[in-house]
Every structure is written in C-alpha cells, then in structure tokens.
Write a protein that holds these residues in place. Structure first.
Motif: not given
Length: 332
Positions: A289-298
């Motif tokens: 989930a943290a990886f997906i968040e990093s993708i979305e927020t950069r």
C-alpha cells in the motif's frame, strides 16, 4: 476519479504468491509474469493480463513488483527503470552493492520510485520500538539481539545472511537511525560444504551513536535449529523489550529491569513487566500500500534504494569478515 494503477507482478514463486494474494485485493489493475506456465494458469489473473515475457508488458504498465531470485533483480529492475517504470523489488535489492548504486542513480535521474521490500519496517511493533527508542524511554541503549532462525528448506539463490539475516540488518538501521561502523561474522555451509551460500550465520555489529561505548548488536540466522524464531531484544539502561514477530497481536513484552549501585555493589533490580497489544496488520499489505501511495504522490518511500544498498553493503562486509576472521570497517 483516479484510474487504477497498472501493476505488473514479476515472479509467482514461494513469496511471489503472497504478493499476488495481496495485490489481488487492492484497487489496482494487476498483470503477472512468470516463466512457469502452471503458475500463470493458477494465478487467477485473466489470460490477457499474464505472460511469460515480462518485458512485453512494460509499455502498458505504470509500475512493477519484482519477486524473482536475487541474482535477477539487477537486470530486471534496470530494464524497468530504463523503461520509465516505478519499481518495488524484494530484498535484497541486488546481490552486489555496486549494482544497487547503479539502480539508485538510474531511478534518481529519472524521478522514479524505487522501493525495497524490507518488510519488518512495516510491522506496527517495529514502529513502536523505533519511536520509544527515539523518546529515550529505554534509557541509553546497550544492546540489540535478534534471531531469525528455524528448521526449513534453504533458498536456492542466496545464503541465509542475504535471505534472512538482512531483515534485522535493515531493521537495526530503522530503529537506531544509523548504519553500523563495523561488523564481525562467522558463517557456515553445513548443507553444501563446497558451495558459497551460508546456511548458518552469526553476526556482531557496532553502532557509533556519538558516545564512548558503541551499541552492540547481534544477529543469528540459520536453517537448522528446531522451531521458528523471529525475535528481537532491545536492552536499555532503564528498560528492555522483547518482540516476537511470530505473534499476531501481543508481540512485545517490556521489562523495567535496571542495574544499580548500592553500598559499592552492583545489584540487579527487576521491575514491572508489561505485555503490549498491536493491531493485527499484515506488514506485506502495508508495504505494498505504501508503494502504491508513493507512485501516486511521488513521495520518497519508507525503504528506498539507498536503504536497500546499505543493507547489502553490511552483508558484503559480514561475508568478508567470515572469510578473513577480522572485524570489517564499513565506510560511508
């Protein structure tokens, strides 16, 4: 409404199937790649979204999760980053720190996310211990002791230090905010005496935290002892804690034990013991989930490429120590 990210999972082996299970429950459009047709067919992913040729899907995905043998990480991740894709790669990031450095430079130059799967950072108990250490509630930290052992089949791609010991190497950095200054290790190959992959490992680490006496930490990892041990002990001047990562909720016990000087003698005074409860959160789900968040927020991930590289550098130094029988300094 934001479109679901198109994620490619590369590798459906022993640990890859756990990534598959979690990703299938997340709001992403999932693609899978594996060289084994049976794994692909049993994945539950539509035929249009699975392939034996991962690179064929690079043009249509947003990011990839790499769960393949360690020696393949560098080439796969390099190709993904060169194609402009964000990457989550299981630990170790690469088999050699020089390769990890190349991946970091490639990701940074392209503004891409490179996250490494050091899963223990995402356990709520780990976050609690890091915060308590930072707040000084244990007092001056004396020692860390960790054990990642148990009777099981060895991995075929790496030795046990790279496979299991590295979990606590990274976690110690997370807890202390420092990399070790030097390392000493003893490794053995009981199962494959002619091979290069250790199956029992004993590591000592020293951490310079700006005081005269460094923090001493030890890690034991291996495939031989009965049972399944995933334990961390923190010993402080004012209190100590034991964390059992095998336990779902009541993972940590704290002990208010202290040594005191009375009448010119050192006495051991046992204090209160407290058992702590944590929410039964799955760390793998939290890190994906943290990886997906990093993708979305950069935003920079909690475990980036540099963290992954530093863990590999410590393992390399430990391997050199085992070969030479000497303490090995770890440079900046």
């Amino acid at each position: 409404m934001q479109q679901a990210k198109r994620i490619l999972l590369i590798g459906l082996g022993r640990w890859g199937v756990n990534h598959l299970r979690v990703l299938q429950s997340m709001p992403v459009e999932l693609f899978v790649a594996d060289s084994d047709p049976a794994r692909l067919n049993s994945s539950g992913v539509p035929q249009s979204h699975r392939t034996a040729d991962a690179a064929s899907l690079f043009p249509i995905i947003d990011a990839a999760v790499v769960v393949t043998p360690a020696q393949t990480h560098f080439e796969i991740c390099r190709d993904l980053l060169a194609a402009g894709k964000d990457v989550f790669v299981e630990k170790p990031i690469t088999s050699e720190s020089a390769d990890a450095k190349e991946l970091i430079e490639l990701a940074n130059s392209s503004g891409l996310v490179l996250q490494v799967g050091h899963i223990l950072r995402f356990d709520p108990a780990s976050v609690w211990m890091r915060d308590v250490i930072a707040q000084g509630r244990f007092g001056e930290i004396k020692m860390l002791r960790a054990n990642f052992s148990g009777f099981k089949r060895p991995r075929q791609d790496t030795g046990v230090t790279f496979a299991d010991g590295i979990h606590f190497i990274d976690l110690f950095k997370f807890l202390l905010g420092h990399s070790p200054r030097r390392v000493h290790a003893v490794m053995r190959n009981f199962l494959r005496p002619d091979g290069q992959m250790d199956d029992e490992s004993f590591i000592a680490l020293e951490y310079d935290v700006g005081r005269s006496t460094p923090i001493l930490a030890t890690i034991e990892a291996g495939y031989h002892v009965p049972g399944k041990m995933r334990e961390l002990m923190i010993v402080g001047k004012d209190a100590s804690a034991v964390c059992d990562y095998n336990v779902a909720q009541y993972k940590i016990k704290t002990f208010e034990n202290r040594h005191v000087v009375e009448g010119g003698e050192i006495k051991a005074k046992e204090g209160a013991m407290c058992q702590l409860e944590f929410p039964p959160e799955e760390p793998l789900r939290a890190e994906l989930a943290a990886f997906i968040e990093s993708i979305e927020t950069r935003q920079r991930p909690l475990v980036d490429g540099t963290d992954g590289m530093e863990a590999v550098r410590v393992v390399e130094a430990a391997m050199e120590s085992s070969r030479t029988g000497k303490w090995i300094d770890i440079g900046e």
